[in-house]
Design an enzyme around this catalytic site. Structure first.
Site, PDB file in Angstrom:
ATOM      1  N   GLN A 129      -4.143  -1.404   9.741  1.00 52.52           N
ATOM      2  CA  GLN A 129      -4.139  -2.752   9.167  1.00 52.52           C
ATOM      3  C   GLN A 129      -4.713  -3.759  10.157  1.00 52.52           C
ATOM      4  O   GLN A 129      -4.357  -3.780  11.337  1.00 52.52           O
ATOM      5  CB  GLN A 129      -2.703  -3.139   8.764  1.00 52.52           C
ATOM      6  N   LYS A 131       0.842  -1.204   0.000  1.00 50.21           N
ATOM      7  CA  LYS A 131       0.000   0.000   0.000  1.00 50.21           C
ATOM      8  C   LYS A 131       0.873   1.248   0.000  1.00 50.21           C
ATOM      9  O   LYS A 131       0.615   2.209  -0.745  1.00 50.21           O
ATOM     10  CB  LYS A 131      -0.932  -0.023   1.228  1.00 50.21           C
ATOM     11  N   ASP A 155     -10.976   2.749   4.213  1.00 51.39           N
ATOM     12  CA  ASP A 155     -11.340   1.327   4.208  1.00 51.39           C
ATOM     13  C   ASP A 155     -12.858   1.138   4.099  1.00 51.39           C
ATOM     14  O   ASP A 155     -13.331   0.049   3.809  1.00 51.39           O
ATOM     15  CB  ASP A 155     -10.911   0.669   5.537  1.00 51.39           C
TER      16      ASP A 155
HETATM   17  N1  GUN Z   1      -6.434  -6.679   6.464  1.00 52.84           N
HETATM   18  C1  GUN Z   1      -6.735  -7.442   5.397  1.00 52.84           C
HETATM   19  N2  GUN Z   1      -7.407  -6.710   4.476  1.00 52.84           N
HETATM   20  C2  GUN Z   1      -7.524  -5.457   4.977  1.00 52.84           C
HETATM   21  C3  GUN Z   1      -8.104  -4.255   4.489  1.00 52.84           C
HETATM   22  O1  GUN Z   1      -8.671  -4.182   3.390  1.00 52.84           O
HETATM   23  N3  GUN Z   1      -8.004  -3.179   5.305  1.00 52.84           N
HETATM   24  C4  GUN Z   1      -7.405  -3.242   6.519  1.00 52.84           C
HETATM   25  N4  GUN Z   1      -7.369  -2.131   7.270  1.00 52.84           N
HETATM   26  N5  GUN Z   1      -6.863  -4.333   7.001  1.00 52.84           N
HETATM   27  C5  GUN Z   1      -6.917  -5.437   6.219  1.00 52.84           C
END
Ligand code: GUN
Length: 300
Positions: free
Chosen positions: A98, A54, A121
């Protein structure tokens, strides 16, 4: 005829190119860059990889990108203090913590602490509510939105089709239902959601014109579970033992790929299907947040 491969790598590159162009235009006209902060608590190896991807993608697109790594013993109060600082930072338009977080941290409180205007998100109840009522001015959840874009950009219209979703998670299954059934272009599907307590899932998936699997089990969806010509979208990311690789593991989806590809009309591979779209839509949400913070419509 073998299925057409829906290539998430190519389609995500198209989305990212559009995002980069829009971001550059925003910088030229307003002098601002979309800014994203990704917070990782602890050392979960898979999360480290996701967070790194990311951060890299944000930088590639010319965004302001902040990666904050906190020790695994970080207290809830300390994490909330970090979020409060990011909420107040005008250079940051999107905040992502995350998941999963360590046990001493209550994930729900963390989600509630993020300013809904920076919730890229789309996990905050305010944005989940907007999604459900079809208010598209907010954010859309990254993975399900990525699935909708894969369909749309592959010329597959869900309108009037029967879409069967396997999995009812908050991140994928539930928002996937909301997007597919939405009264909107490219959506308008009749949707069935199957989950771990559904007896005979195949009886449902065999009725699906579109099957979206997000159950997290390798080789779960086999050829006998789909109807000929179905469109199959594989959201699963599962690590299986493979002695022939250097790591001893390999990533696969939920779908028994070879046999299903021989029967479906279109299919997403793993890797290179839904995965790259999730990050692309995260970046698009960050751009939307930045535009809104500058008094502009989310898209345009
Ligand atoms: N962990 C796995 N997928 C995601 C996601 O799309 N967003 C976040 N914040 N954590 C994750």
């Amino acid at each position: 005829m073998p299925a057409r491969i829906i290539d998430g790598k190519i389609i995500s590159e198209q989305v990212n190119a559009e995002t980069a162009t829009a971001s550059a235009a925003l910088h030229a006209s307003r002098g601002v860059r979309p800014g994203i902060a990704v917070v990782l608590v602890g050392e979960d190896p898979a999360s480290q990889v996701y967070v790194g991807s990311k951060e890299k993608k944000a930088k590639d697109l010319g965004f302001h990108s902040l990666k904050i790594v906190l020790p695994k013993e970080t207290s809830q109060a300390d994490l909330l203090a970090v979020i409060a600082k990011l909420n107040a930072d005008p250079a940051i338009h999107g905040i992502l913590v995350q998941s999963p977080v360590p046990k001493q941290i209550d994930e729900r409180s963390v989600i509630l602490a993020i300013d809904p205007a920076k919730d890229v998100d789309c996990f905050h109840p305010f944005n989940v509510g907007k999604l459900l009522i079809g208010d598209t001015d907010g954010f859309l959840p990254c993975t399900p939105w990525g699935v909708m874009e894969l369909l749309r950009r592959s010329g597959i219209d869900a309108a009037g089709k029967h879409a069967v979703v396997i999995g009812r998670s908050t991140i994928v299954g539930k928002p996937m239902l909301a997007l597919l059934m939405q009264k909107a272009a490219g959506a308008d599907a009749t949707v069935t959601v199957c989950h771990s307590r559904t007896p005979d899932i195949g009886a449902f998936t065999r009725q699906g014109d579109i099957v979206v699997s997000a159950i997290g089990k390798a080789n779960f969806l086999t050829a006998d579970m789909i109807k000929p010509g179905a469109v199959v979208i594989d959201v699963g990311i599962n690590r299986i033992v493979d002695a022939s690789t250097k790591s001893g593991f390999r990533l696969v989806g939920d779908v028994a790929y070879a046999e299903v590809a021989a029967k479906a009309s279109a299919i997403t591979p793993v890797p290179g299907g839904v995965g790259p779209m999730t990050i692309a839509m995260l970046m698009r949400n960050t751009l939307r947040a930045c535009r809104r913070a500058n008094g502009l419509p989310a898209e345009g």
